[in-house]
Design an enzyme around this catalytic site. Structure first.
Site, PDB file in Angstrom:
ATOM      1  N   HIS A  91      -1.134  -1.454   4.443  1.00 31.01           N
ATOM      2  CA  HIS A  91      -1.416  -1.912   3.075  1.00 31.01           C
ATOM      3  C   HIS A  91      -2.094  -3.280   3.081  1.00 31.01           C
ATOM      4  CE1 HIS A  91       2.169  -4.615   2.757  1.00 31.01           C
ATOM      5  NE2 HIS A  91       2.781  -3.693   3.453  1.00 31.01           N
ATOM      6  N   ASP A  93      -2.299  -5.065   0.232  1.00 26.46           N
ATOM      7  CA  ASP A  93      -1.675  -5.944  -0.774  1.00 26.46           C
ATOM      8  C   ASP A  93      -0.494  -6.696  -0.164  1.00 26.46           C
ATOM      9  OD1 ASP A  93      -0.312  -3.391  -0.660  1.00 26.46           O
ATOM     10  OD2 ASP A  93       0.797  -3.962  -2.443  1.00 26.46           O
ATOM     11  N   GLU A 158       1.035  -1.001  -2.172  1.00 23.97           N
ATOM     12  CA  GLU A 158       2.228  -0.544  -1.435  1.00 23.97           C
ATOM     13  C   GLU A 158       3.481  -1.247  -1.939  1.00 23.97           C
ATOM     14  OE1 GLU A 158       5.362  -0.415   1.693  1.00 23.97           O
ATOM     15  OE2 GLU A 158       4.408  -2.174   0.868  1.00 23.97           O
TER      16      GLU A 158
HETATM   17 ZN   LIG Z   1       4.711  -4.017   4.279  1.00 32.37          ZN
END
Ligand SMILES: [Zn+2]
Length: 405
Positions: A91, A93, A158
């Site tokens: 991820h 983010d 995520e």
């Molecule tokens: Zn993580």
């Protein structure tokens, strides 16, 4: 005889690839992504940085977005036969940086001290995406003739739950794969299972009266107290998990009720957080919960309660003896000269979507770990561990995707 030659050729190939890893370049890549904030919901800028580096490595990719400000990238190395397909997932983010005064460095300054680079997302988990990209870039550079394919999904969203990231890509058919690895921080040990979570709120209603006339009132807090005790004693029909232990119940994690000291409260709200293990689904939890409430109501017909579901994340697990776990384990032994730990972890990650979709996926296999302060202050990752991760990922790709030699 042929096998031995093949192994020797592979060994030589790997050594050739590893000699091409340039520490400065890896550091620059890390600096680029760590100096670009990407708190969930605002991943557009960091996605552009990853795109730049994918272009530099001549890796093909698509951008797929469920919402403009949170794009996802899927990069590909396609082999002749396309199968098997290995999926790397990470991820882009991060959680917010939190209280700036508590950082000793700028969370977006990509400050380097000795072997550490600091920044929000350093360990959770931009560094794994950097390592995965560099590994794919090296295989591309040497034009390694892959049999199957590699996909890398750089996802958004995520941390809040994955709806616009991994879940969106999966539902739309972008993540078909034979097996997968999520590069969450694990110090390159292998996390094969994580717990799930079920969160809900109960609201009890009563009848308010002057506290002197309790006989005519129904105390909503008292009813909630009964439910909290009953729920904390719930038993689930599931065997203890060897890595994750038992499910746990936190009953009444927050509670709110009453308006004044001399009024019988007519409303009470309480929240509950239940951690599940593989074999115990959220549906199972709700079945047991409803049965528990039904029994309490039988004992006390004045209980008036409603359930408000808040969040569900299922537990997930990849089998210890699955091929992808074996490839990861062999790679750590070969490259790092140590036997990786096979572990379970408590927080959930995007691997749950992939495992539930039938793609056996390692839950965490990446650089950094809990001691690198993910979600905390002064988050960092060791640069040499990122370089180790590149080597280990190269080895896993060669094993899982296969090489035509
Ligand atoms: Zn993580």
């Amino acid at each position: 005889m042929k096998m031995i030659n093949m192994n020797n050729d592979l060994k030589e190939l790997k050594e050739k690839i590893f000699r091409e890893i340039k520490r400065d370049e890896v550091v620059n890549f890390l600096k680029d992504v760590l100096s670009t904030p990407s708190v969930s919901g605002n991943e557009l800028e960091v996605a552009k940085v990853f795109e730049e580096w994918l272009k530099k490595y001549n890796i093909k990719y698509d951008v797929v977005a469920a919402r403009k400000e949170s794009p996802n990238i899927i990069a590909y190395l396609e082999g002749e036969e396309k199968q098997p397909t290995l999926l790397f997932n990470g991820h882009m983010d991060t959680v917010p940086e939190g209280d700036l005064d508590k950082w000793s460095v700028d969370p977006y300054g990509a400050v380097i001290k000795d072997d550490r680079i600091y920044g929000r997302g350093a360990t959770d988990m931009k560094s794994a995406l950097v390592a995965m990209t560099v590994a794919a870039g090296l295989l591309n550079y040497f034009e390694v003739p892959l049999k199957g394919s590699l996909k890398i999904s750089y996802v958004s969203d995520e941390e809040p739950g994955g709806e616009y990231g991994t879940l969106f890509l999966l539902k739309n058919g972008y993540l078909d794969a034979t097996y997968g690895i999520v590069g969450e921080p694990s110090h390159l040990d292998i996390v094969i299972a994580h717990k799930g979570v079920v969160r809900f709120k109960l609201i009890t209603k009563g009848v308010a009266k002057h506290a002197a006339y309790v006989e005519e009132a129904v105390n909503a807090v008292e009813k909630m107290a009964k439910l909290i005790v009953a729920i904390s004693n719930m038993k689930f029909d599931v065997e203890e998990h060897p890595l994750l232990g038992h499910p746990t119940i936190c009953a009444g994690s927050t509670i709110k009720g009453g308006t004044a000291i001399n009024i019988v409260p007519d409303r009470c709200e309480a929240t509950f957080d239940i951690r599940t293990i593989p074999g115990l689904s959220s549906d199972d939890v709700y079945r047991v919960l409803e049965e528990t409430i039904r029994k309490e109501k039988e004992k006390d017909p004045e209980i008036d309660v409603t359930i408000e579901k808040i969040l569900v994340g299922e537990a997930s697990e990849v089998k210890r003896d699955s091929a992808i776990v074996r490839f990861a384990e062999e790679s750590v032994i070969e490259i790092l000269n140590r036997k990786p730990k096979i572990m379970g972890c408590l927080p959930a990650c995007d691997a749950r979507f992939l495992n539930h979709a039938g793609i056996p996926t390692i839950c965490a296999f990446g650089p950094g770990g809990d001691d690198c302060n993910p979600h905390g202050y002064d988050e960092f990752v060791s640069i040499s561990e990122v370089i180790d991760a590149i080597k280990v990922y190269v080895s896993v790709i060669l094993k899982a995707v296969g090489v035509k030699m």
